[in-house]
Design an enzyme around this catalytic site. Structure first.
Site, short mmCIF file in Angstrom:
data_model
loop_
_atom_site.label_atom_id
_atom_site.label_comp_id
_atom_site.label_asym_id
_atom_site.label_seq_id
_atom_site.Cartn_x
_atom_site.Cartn_y
_atom_site.Cartn_z
N ALA A 10 3.46 3.78 -22.89
CA ALA A 10 2.46 3.89 -22.16
C ALA A 10 1.14 3.25 -20.99
O ALA A 10 0.98 3.64 -20.24
CB ALA A 10 1.76 4.26 -22.91
N CYS A 11 1.86 2.38 -21.16
CA CYS A 11 2.07 1.35 -19.79
C CYS A 11 2.74 0.87 -18.64
O CYS A 11 4.14 0.36 -19.27
CB CYS A 11 2.08 -0.49 -20.97
SG CYS A 11 1.30 -1.99 -19.68
N GLY A 12 2.50 0.81 -17.59
CA GLY A 12 3.12 0.83 -15.89
C GLY A 12 3.48 -0.66 -15.79
O GLY A 12 4.81 -0.69 -15.78
N ARG A 15 6.61 -0.51 -18.46
CA ARG A 15 7.21 -0.32 -18.52
C ARG A 15 8.78 -0.99 -17.30
O ARG A 15 9.36 -0.60 -17.23
CB ARG A 15 7.42 1.30 -17.86
CG ARG A 15 7.00 2.10 -18.68
CD ARG A 15 6.56 3.56 -18.53
NE ARG A 15 5.71 3.96 -17.25
CZ ARG A 15 4.63 4.11 -17.64
NH1 ARG A 15 4.26 4.06 -18.45
NH2 ARG A 15 4.30 3.93 -16.78
#
Length: 143
Positions: A10-12, A15
């Site tokens: 969920a964390c850019g 990712r």
């Protein structure tokens, strides 16, 4: 290649870091630490090998940090670790472990310092910021 990422999908930043690892042609071991929190010894080791204090490794934004009173200077490292293990969202991310070392990859480009293989091509972060050029070289940001 022995690379591990403690990842939050969920964390850019997490990712982008994972994508930079994969841009070397390597598929790392991905540990979604919110589902599989590290053991205390592993967490202590990650923090130490990354050259951080326990307080530097704790995430404040989007976590129960303030609600738990963890902002108090007198809170011990042991108490901070207890909180991180009880609430894994407090563990800052992503930690990456490679044969060249351990980094807390904030920003995601810090992973480049510990990747043993070169980048295979261009790479831009999810927000469009160029990180790697067509020759596989790091793009130096214009200041």
């Amino acid at each position: 290649m022995d690379i591990t990422i403690y990842h939050n999908p969920a964390c850019g930043t997490s990712r982008n870091t994972l994508a930079l690892i994969r841009n070397t042609g390597t598929e790392p071991q991905v540990i979604e630490y919110l589902q599989q929190p590290p053991m205390r010894e592993t967490l202590v080791d990650l923090i130490a090998r990354a050259g951080l204090s326990v307080r530097e490794a704790i995430r404040q934004k989007g976590t129960p940090y303030l609600e738990l009173g963890l902002d108090q200077a007198q809170i011990s490292d042991e108490a901070l670790l207890d909180a991180m293990l009880a609430h894994p969202i407090l563990i800052n991310r992503p930690f990456v472990v490679t044969p060249l070392g351990v980094r807390l990859c904030r920003p995601s480009e810090l992973v480049l310092d510990v990747l043993p293989l070169p980048q295979l091509g261009t790479f831009a972060k999810e927000d469009g910021e160029a990180v790697i050029d067509a020759q596989g070289k790091r793009v130096v940001p214009h200041v």
